[in-house]
Design a protein around this motif. Structure first.
Motif, mmCIF file in Angstrom:
data_model
loop_
_atom_site.group_PDB
_atom_site.id
_atom_site.type_symbol
_atom_site.label_atom_id
_atom_site.label_comp_id
_atom_site.label_asym_id
_atom_site.label_seq_id
_atom_site.Cartn_x
_atom_site.Cartn_y
_atom_site.Cartn_z
ATOM 1 N N GLY A 8 0.724 -1.151 0.058
ATOM 2 C CA GLY A 8 -0.153 0.099 0.008
ATOM 3 C C GLY A 8 0.746 1.320 0.012
ATOM 4 N N TRP A 9 0.326 2.354 -0.580
ATOM 5 C CA TRP A 9 1.037 3.777 -0.796
ATOM 6 C C TRP A 9 0.475 4.879 0.039
ATOM 7 C CZ3 TRP A 9 0.689 -0.168 -4.147
ATOM 8 C CH2 TRP A 9 1.869 -0.521 -4.794
ATOM 9 N N ALA A 10 1.233 5.671 0.485
ATOM 10 C CA ALA A 10 0.809 6.910 1.342
ATOM 11 C C ALA A 10 1.383 7.885 0.469
ATOM 12 C CB ALA A 10 1.202 6.898 2.866
ATOM 13 N N ALA A 16 1.469 8.328 6.162
ATOM 14 C CA ALA A 16 2.349 7.159 6.467
ATOM 15 C C ALA A 16 2.456 6.903 7.778
ATOM 16 C CB ALA A 16 3.756 7.228 5.713
ATOM 17 N N TYR A 19 -1.122 5.257 8.820
ATOM 18 C CA TYR A 19 -0.988 4.057 8.639
ATOM 19 C C TYR A 19 -0.162 3.255 9.349
ATOM 20 C CZ TYR A 19 -1.269 -0.371 6.305
ATOM 21 O OH TYR A 19 -1.287 -1.757 6.276
ATOM 22 N N ARG A 44 8.723 -0.233 5.268
ATOM 23 C CA ARG A 44 8.341 1.201 4.737
ATOM 24 C C ARG A 44 9.679 1.837 3.873
ATOM 25 N NH1 ARG A 44 6.048 6.062 8.567
ATOM 26 N NH2 ARG A 44 6.518 7.726 7.434
ATOM 27 N N GLU A 50 5.956 8.805 -3.339
ATOM 28 C CA GLU A 50 5.184 8.359 -2.174
ATOM 29 C C GLU A 50 5.872 7.427 -1.106
ATOM 30 O OE1 GLU A 50 1.089 7.314 -4.128
ATOM 31 O OE2 GLU A 50 2.660 6.392 -5.038
ATOM 32 N N ALA A 82 -7.497 2.334 7.102
ATOM 33 C CA ALA A 82 -6.544 2.484 6.223
ATOM 34 C C ALA A 82 -6.776 3.051 4.808
ATOM 35 C CB ALA A 82 -6.025 0.929 5.912
ATOM 36 N N ARG A 83 -7.957 2.874 4.331
ATOM 37 C CA ARG A 83 -8.353 3.443 3.254
ATOM 38 C C ARG A 83 -8.420 4.960 3.374
ATOM 39 N NH1 ARG A 83 -11.200 -0.308 -0.147
ATOM 40 N NH2 ARG A 83 -11.325 -2.381 0.559
ATOM 41 N N LEU A 86 -4.275 5.793 3.108
ATOM 42 C CA LEU A 86 -3.395 5.441 1.769
ATOM 43 C C LEU A 86 -3.885 5.795 0.762
ATOM 44 C CD1 LEU A 86 -3.143 1.595 2.745
ATOM 45 C CD2 LEU A 86 -1.393 3.511 3.033
ATOM 46 N N SER A 87 -3.076 6.501 -0.328
ATOM 47 C CA SER A 87 -3.514 6.786 -1.423
ATOM 48 C C SER A 87 -3.879 5.826 -2.559
ATOM 49 C CB SER A 87 -2.401 7.608 -2.100
ATOM 50 O OG SER A 87 -1.195 6.998 -2.303
ATOM 51 N N TRP A 89 -3.374 1.215 -3.171
ATOM 52 C CA TRP A 89 -3.042 -0.276 -2.473
ATOM 53 C C TRP A 89 -3.424 -1.304 -3.402
ATOM 54 C CZ3 TRP A 89 -6.717 2.818 -0.273
ATOM 55 C CH2 TRP A 89 -8.410 2.633 -0.639
#
Length: 104
Positions: A8-10, A16, A19, A44, A50, A82-83, A86-87, A89
């Motif tokens: 997943g990406w933040a 971040a 998350y 991480r 990102e 989380a959704r 996060l940007s 996933w």
């Protein structure tokens, strides 16, 4: 033993950090309740602009994975908290047999 791998990406450090706290608390508490859960690591790092997270969870076998993920073990489990941070996933996860384990 099965390793379940998900990414997943933040978008930024604040998201971040949020998350990571979510993973340490809610995800960790949920996983501890799953029979056959054997551990987890959250990696991480930077991925362009990102922050990339890679989650690796370990289970005794696919029955234990289903105890966490449900009837479609390949579907990612991404909770609402989380959704929100996060940007993007992976919608699907990968499962691998652990061939060699060294150390703890």
């Amino acid at each position: 033993m099965i390793a379940r791998v998900w990414r997943g990406w933040a978008a930024d450090e604040g998201a971040a950090d949020a998350y990571q706290r979510h993973y340490e608390t809610e995800v960790g508490e949920h996983l501890q309740q799953v029979p056959g859960f054997r551990g987890a690591r959250l990696l991480r790092g930077r991925d362009g602009g990102e922050i990339l997270f890679t989650s690796i969870t370990y289970f005794d076998g696919m029955d234990a994975v289903r105890g966490f993920a449900g009837d479609d073990p390949g579907l990612a489990v991404v909770e609402e908290d989380a959704r929100r941070v996060l940007s993007r996933w992976d919608e699907r996860v990968a499962h691998h047999e652990v061939a060699v384990a060294i150390g703890g």
